[in-house]
Design a protein around this motif. Sequence first.
Motif, PDB file in Angstrom:
ATOM      1  N   VAL A  52      16.809  12.365  61.282  1.00  0.00           N
ATOM      2  CA  VAL A  52      18.012  12.303  62.108  1.00  0.00           C
ATOM      3  C   VAL A  52      17.898  11.114  63.051  1.00  0.00           C
ATOM      4  CG1 VAL A  52      19.419  13.495  63.826  1.00  0.00           C
ATOM      5  CG2 VAL A  52      18.330  14.800  61.976  1.00  0.00           C
ATOM      6  N   ASP A  53      18.964  10.320  63.152  1.00  0.00           N
ATOM      7  CA  ASP A  53      18.976   9.138  64.008  1.00  0.00           C
ATOM      8  C   ASP A  53      19.660   9.429  65.345  1.00  0.00           C
ATOM      9  OD1 ASP A  53      17.852   7.697  61.924  1.00  0.00           O
ATOM     10  OD2 ASP A  53      19.810   7.064  61.152  1.00  0.00           O
ATOM     11  N   VAL A  54      19.318   8.642  66.326  1.00  0.00           N
ATOM     12  CA  VAL A  54      20.094   8.585  67.563  1.00  0.00           C
ATOM     13  C   VAL A  54      21.048   7.400  67.414  1.00  0.00           C
ATOM     14  CG1 VAL A  54      20.032   8.227  70.053  1.00  0.00           C
ATOM     15  CG2 VAL A  54      18.244   9.588  68.923  1.00  0.00           C
ATOM     16  N   VAL A  55      22.346   7.656  67.450  1.00  0.00           N
ATOM     17  CA  VAL A  55      23.357   6.634  67.183  1.00  0.00           C
ATOM     18  C   VAL A  55      23.959   6.136  68.499  1.00  0.00           C
ATOM     19  CG1 VAL A  55      25.486   6.096  65.944  1.00  0.00           C
ATOM     20  CG2 VAL A  55      23.863   7.767  64.998  1.00  0.00           C
ATOM     21  N   ALA A  56      23.828   4.843  68.743  1.00  0.00           N
ATOM     22  CA  ALA A  56      24.379   4.256  69.969  1.00  0.00           C
ATOM     23  C   ALA A  56      25.903   4.259  69.926  1.00  0.00           C
ATOM     24  CB  ALA A  56      23.864   2.823  70.129  1.00  0.00           C
ATOM     25  N   LYS A  57      26.498   4.218  71.076  1.00  0.00           N
ATOM     26  CA  LYS A  57      27.956   4.188  71.179  1.00  0.00           C
ATOM     27  C   LYS A  57      28.515   2.991  70.419  1.00  0.00           C
ATOM     28  CE  LYS A  57      31.690   4.140  74.619  1.00  0.00           C
ATOM     29  NZ  LYS A  57      31.994   4.130  76.075  1.00  0.00           N
ATOM     30  N   ASP A  60      27.048   1.939  63.870  1.00  0.00           N
ATOM     31  CA  ASP A  60      27.241   2.591  62.573  1.00  0.00           C
ATOM     32  C   ASP A  60      26.178   3.673  62.344  1.00  0.00           C
ATOM     33  OD1 ASP A  60      29.343   0.912  62.034  1.00  0.00           O
ATOM     34  OD2 ASP A  60      28.126  -0.521  60.886  1.00  0.00           O
ATOM     35  N   TYR A  61      26.592   4.705  61.646  1.00  0.00           N
ATOM     36  CA  TYR A  61      25.649   5.720  61.179  1.00  0.00           C
ATOM     37  C   TYR A  61      24.904   5.170  59.954  1.00  0.00           C
ATOM     38  CZ  TYR A  61      27.984   9.285  64.054  1.00  0.00           C
ATOM     39  OH  TYR A  61      28.493  10.016  65.086  1.00  0.00           O
ATOM     40  N   THR A  62      23.677   5.583  59.769  1.00  0.00           N
ATOM     41  CA  THR A  62      22.929   5.183  58.573  1.00  0.00           C
ATOM     42  C   THR A  62      22.879   6.354  57.595  1.00  0.00           C
ATOM     43  OG1 THR A  62      20.820   5.856  59.566  1.00  0.00           O
ATOM     44  CG2 THR A  62      21.509   3.565  59.859  1.00  0.00           C
ATOM     45  N   ASP A  63      22.837   6.025  56.321  1.00  0.00           N
ATOM     46  CA  ASP A  63      22.825   7.054  55.284  1.00  0.00           C
ATOM     47  C   ASP A  63      21.442   7.699  55.162  1.00  0.00           C
ATOM     48  OD1 ASP A  63      25.461   6.691  54.597  1.00  0.00           O
ATOM     49  OD2 ASP A  63      25.015   5.219  53.032  1.00  0.00           O
ATOM     50  N   ALA A  64      21.452   9.011  54.988  1.00  0.00           N
ATOM     51  CA  ALA A  64      20.212   9.715  54.654  1.00  0.00           C
ATOM     52  C   ALA A  64      19.912   9.495  53.178  1.00  0.00           C
ATOM     53  CB  ALA A  64      20.361  11.204  54.944  1.00  0.00           C
ATOM     54  N   GLU A  65      18.647   9.396  52.858  1.00  0.00           N
ATOM     55  CA  GLU A  65      18.244   9.199  51.468  1.00  0.00           C
ATOM     56  C   GLU A  65      17.167  10.211  51.090  1.00  0.00           C
ATOM     57  OE1 GLU A  65      17.029   5.168  51.051  1.00  0.00           O
ATOM     58  OE2 GLU A  65      19.043   4.341  51.339  1.00  0.00           O
TER      59      GLU A  65
END
Length: 298
Positions: A52-57, A60-65
């Motif tokens: 799980v990523d921490v997404v800055a304001k 972009d979200y990154t895809d899980a693989e």
Amino acid sequence: MASVNADAWIPEEYDSEVVTRVNANSAVEALAKRKVMGSNTIEVPRMGAVSVDVVAKGADYTDAEPTLDVVTLTTRKFGKTFTITEEDLGDTLADVVSGYQTEWAVSYARKLDNAALACTGTENGGTVPFTSLYKAAGSGQKLATAGAVTYAKLSDAFGIYEAGDYANDADTVVVAHPYFKNAMRGLVGTDGHPIFVEGLAGTPSTLFGVRVQFSYGLKLSATATDSPTGTVGAAGTAGNPILVVGNRQHLLLGVRSGPESMVGEEFRSDEKILKVRARRGFAVTRTQAFGILEVTTS
């Protein structure tokens, strides 16, 4: 050749004596995650770990693989027939049939647990119905105790499970051969309290506060059996009792049908034929979700 009246199979009700006996004697039936099987073989998706990523304001979200594969469940049939003479029946058909059904239920429960958890043989669909947890688990999931079952060894078995990625307190269970009852009585923690508490009046037994289900199927055997025998020996020896602690969600029980029964007639003689069966599949989704303690001589 016998001629049998092909009446419909009659499934057991959930609260029937047969199902009650099965659940009381089989840890797999009572605790495993159940998967209804609409065919004799199905594939159940198994997903790997996801980060799980921490997404800055505004970022972009990154895809899980995650790694995605499957666990295959193949139906195996556990069954038996009983020939009942008319002279023995009298007016007690229901009682005689019920007696056979409940005794079959106990044997089935033990054989299923042995096949699913403690069989050391290679799966062949017959004498070895499934790849058991013991067979599938790597050496890092297994721990041996030479004769004496100690607090330290039990704690270490829990530690193997708890150190993995699949530990979950809500789904943690312990399954053990009744051999461990006597071995664990009197063991106390650092606070002086027993670590094993036997259940009373329908309450489950607990070990370190975790529910324990005992099963006579949890002795190692080369082929699946409802009465595993042998004397305690080196690791992997038939007859060694085992204790398993782990996440029950990773024991997958495929349910095709049953327990169910049918009563037919032997045309050429005054006999009834009782046929009893259950069709099940089994697989371990993650062996890393378990710790196994095995009693050995060395």
